[in-house]
Design a protein around this motif. Structure first.
Motif, short mmCIF file in Angstrom:
data_model
loop_
_atom_site.label_atom_id
_atom_site.label_comp_id
_atom_site.label_asym_id
_atom_site.label_seq_id
_atom_site.Cartn_x
_atom_site.Cartn_y
_atom_site.Cartn_z
N ARG A 1 0.84 -1.20 0.00
CA ARG A 1 0.00 0.00 0.00
C ARG A 1 0.88 1.25 0.00
O ARG A 1 0.65 2.19 -0.77
CB ARG A 1 -0.92 0.01 1.22
N GLN A 2 1.91 1.28 0.88
CA GLN A 2 2.80 2.43 0.95
C GLN A 2 3.59 2.58 -0.34
O GLN A 2 3.79 3.70 -0.84
CB GLN A 2 3.76 2.28 2.13
N LEU A 3 4.03 1.45 -0.90
CA LEU A 3 4.75 1.47 -2.17
C LEU A 3 3.89 2.10 -3.26
O LEU A 3 4.35 2.97 -4.02
CB LEU A 3 5.16 0.06 -2.56
N ALA A 4 2.64 1.68 -3.34
CA ALA A 4 1.73 2.18 -4.37
C ALA A 4 1.47 3.68 -4.20
O ALA A 4 1.44 4.44 -5.18
CB ALA A 4 0.42 1.41 -4.33
N VAL A 5 1.33 4.11 -2.94
CA VAL A 5 1.10 5.53 -2.66
C VAL A 5 2.32 6.35 -3.09
O VAL A 5 2.19 7.40 -3.73
CB VAL A 5 0.80 5.75 -1.16
N ASP A 6 3.52 5.85 -2.74
CA ASP A 6 4.75 6.56 -3.09
C ASP A 6 4.88 6.70 -4.60
O ASP A 6 5.22 7.78 -5.12
CB ASP A 6 5.97 5.81 -2.54
N LEU A 7 4.66 5.60 -5.32
CA LEU A 7 4.83 5.63 -6.77
C LEU A 7 3.79 6.52 -7.45
O LEU A 7 4.06 7.13 -8.48
CB LEU A 7 4.78 4.21 -7.33
N LYS A 8 2.60 6.58 -6.87
CA LYS A 8 1.57 7.48 -7.37
C LYS A 8 2.01 8.93 -7.20
O LYS A 8 1.90 9.75 -8.12
CB LYS A 8 0.26 7.23 -6.62
N GLN A 9 2.55 9.26 -6.02
CA GLN A 9 3.00 10.63 -5.76
C GLN A 9 4.17 11.01 -6.64
O GLN A 9 4.34 12.18 -7.00
CB GLN A 9 3.38 10.77 -4.28
N LEU A 10 4.99 10.04 -6.99
CA LEU A 10 6.15 10.29 -7.85
C LEU A 10 5.78 10.32 -9.33
O LEU A 10 6.63 10.62 -10.18
CB LEU A 10 7.22 9.21 -7.62
N GLY A 11 4.50 10.00 -9.65
CA GLY A 11 4.05 10.01 -11.03
C GLY A 11 4.45 8.77 -11.81
O GLY A 11 4.36 8.76 -13.03
N VAL A 12 4.88 7.72 -11.11
CA VAL A 12 5.33 6.49 -11.77
C VAL A 12 4.13 5.65 -12.22
O VAL A 12 4.18 4.99 -13.25
CB VAL A 12 6.25 5.69 -10.83
N ILE A 13 3.06 5.65 -11.43
CA ILE A 13 1.83 4.93 -11.77
C ILE A 13 0.64 5.86 -11.61
O ILE A 13 0.70 6.83 -10.84
CB ILE A 13 1.63 3.65 -10.91
N ASP A 14 -0.45 5.54 -12.32
CA ASP A 14 -1.68 6.34 -12.21
C ASP A 14 -2.70 5.69 -11.30
O ASP A 14 -3.51 6.39 -10.68
CB ASP A 14 -2.29 6.54 -13.61
N GLN A 15 -2.66 4.36 -11.24
CA GLN A 15 -3.68 3.64 -10.47
C GLN A 15 -3.02 2.72 -9.44
O GLN A 15 -2.70 1.56 -9.74
CB GLN A 15 -4.57 2.82 -11.40
N PRO A 16 -2.78 3.21 -8.24
CA PRO A 16 -2.11 2.42 -7.21
C PRO A 16 -2.86 1.14 -6.85
O PRO A 16 -2.25 0.15 -6.45
CB PRO A 16 -2.03 3.38 -6.01
N LEU A 17 -4.19 1.15 -7.03
CA LEU A 17 -4.98 -0.04 -6.69
C LEU A 17 -4.57 -1.23 -7.55
O LEU A 17 -4.54 -2.37 -7.08
CB LEU A 17 -6.48 0.26 -6.87
N LEU A 18 -4.25 -0.98 -8.82
CA LEU A 18 -3.86 -2.06 -9.71
C LEU A 18 -2.53 -2.69 -9.28
O LEU A 18 -2.33 -3.90 -9.39
CB LEU A 18 -3.76 -1.56 -11.15
N LEU A 19 -1.61 -1.87 -8.78
CA LEU A 19 -0.33 -2.41 -8.30
C LEU A 19 -0.57 -3.27 -7.07
O LEU A 19 0.03 -4.36 -6.93
CB LEU A 19 0.64 -1.28 -7.98
#
Length: 332
Positions: free
Chosen positions: A50-68
């Motif tokens: 969950r934290q990984l997905a949030v971080d990557l979303k904030q960094l613009g690496v992914i658009d949909q953290p739920l999918l990760l």
């Protein structure tokens, strides 16, 4: 009427599910939105997907953290992530990212401990390193050796010169323990295979002489010859009379020059004044210097003098040595 509505709902739901599944499949296969030179990412101890997905979303690496998060759980990788600093290269897909974090392929840094360095020089380089976790700054030599687990040992020469690779979070103490263990292992193995009848009573004496050889020449091919001279001098109970020991004994007083009075200065390390080996090593010897001391070159040379081009002129007699000194040092 209800049947038609119900059927329409099922149809729409099927379309939504199919669309979501296609989007999920596409997400797995599409590279992450990463910079051209990749991304340096720190996954802290205890961080979840969950934290990984949030971080990557904030960094613009992914658009949909739920999918990760869904991918991590569906692949069984969610609970296997390993903390550390990672270099995520451009072109990495979400599943490759998770596999990278599970494999623990953290970024490694390096620090080179140079052959011939003193303990003071080595610690200065360690203290300057921007990645190591510094726990020993301000500690005395005695305290450092206590922390390593080898109290009452002089630190000079105890650490093996090499390039060490380590991940972020490694402490200076961890690095020193590795370097100490490498030196002990290298020295013990070399000692077991030493040439017989050497005038050396222990591996530590070999370490001392190897440090002197290390400081005497920068030419690898000369080390066995230099070692041979010192071995023969010890066998004949001649003083080693080597300048690097004088320099080490001078400490901070050394300004780049050795004067006649320095050769007569009574320090424990002055081999012009005292016979035998110095009390401790004077630097970190490399494996080649240790090998040279334990397998010295044969010959009858008892003297050598620097030629001015990085090498030395070896002589078997004092008369020949004095001639070499006049030629190479006094320019007569």
């Amino acid at each position: 009427m209800l049947q038609r509505i119900f059927g329409a709902l099922i149809f729409v739901s099927s379309l939504l599910i199919a669309w979501a599944w296609m989007e999920y499949q596409q997400f797995q296969e599409m590279p992450l939105n990463l910079p051209a030179d990749g991304l340096l990412y720190q996954l802290d101890q205890g961080d979840t997907v969950r934290q990984l997905a949030v971080d990557l979303k904030q960094l613009g690496v992914i658009d949909q953290p739920l999918l990760l998060r869904l991918l991590a759980r569906q692949s069984g990788l969610a609970s296997r992530l390993k903390a550390g600093e990672y270099r995520i290269p451009a072109g990495t897909t979400p599943i490759e990212l998770l596999e990278l974090l599970v494999a623990g392929k953290v970024t490694h840094y390096s620090l080179t401990l140079v052959e011939g360095w003193t303990f003071k020089q080595m610690m200065a380089a360690i203290d300057r390193d921007p990645v190591l976790l510094h726990t020993l700054r301000g500690a005395t030599d005695v305290q450092i050796m206590q922390q390593i687990g080898h109290a009452n040992e002089h630190p000079e020469g105890r650490f093996f010169p090499d390039t060490y690779h380590f991940p972020k979070g490694t402490s200076d103490l961890d690095l020193l323990r590795r370097a100490y263990a490498r030196m002990r292992e290298t020295l013990e193995q070399a000692w077991q295979q030493r040439q017989p009848e050497l005038p050396l009573k222990s591996p530590y004496e070999a370490l001392i002489l190897a440090s002197i050889v290390e400081r005497e020449t920068g030419l690898p091919e000369e080390r066995p010859q230099i070692a041979g001279v010192f071995i023969r001098r010890l066998q004949k109970r001649m003083r080693l009379q080597t300048d690097p020991t004088v320099i080490y004994g001078m400490g901070e007083r050394y300004d780049g020059n050795i004067r006649r009075r320095d050769l007569k200065q009574d320090t424990p390390y002055n081999t012009y004044v005292h016979a035998g080996l110095t009390p401790t090593p004077i630097a970190m010897p490399g494996a080649a210097a240790i090998e040279a001391v334990l397998h010295p070159a044969e010959g009858d040379a008892l003297y050598f003098v620097a030629t001015g081009n990085g090498g030395h002129k070896f002589s078997a007699t004092l008369e020949a040595h004095n001639q070499a000194v006049r030629k190479y040092q006094l320019k007569r």
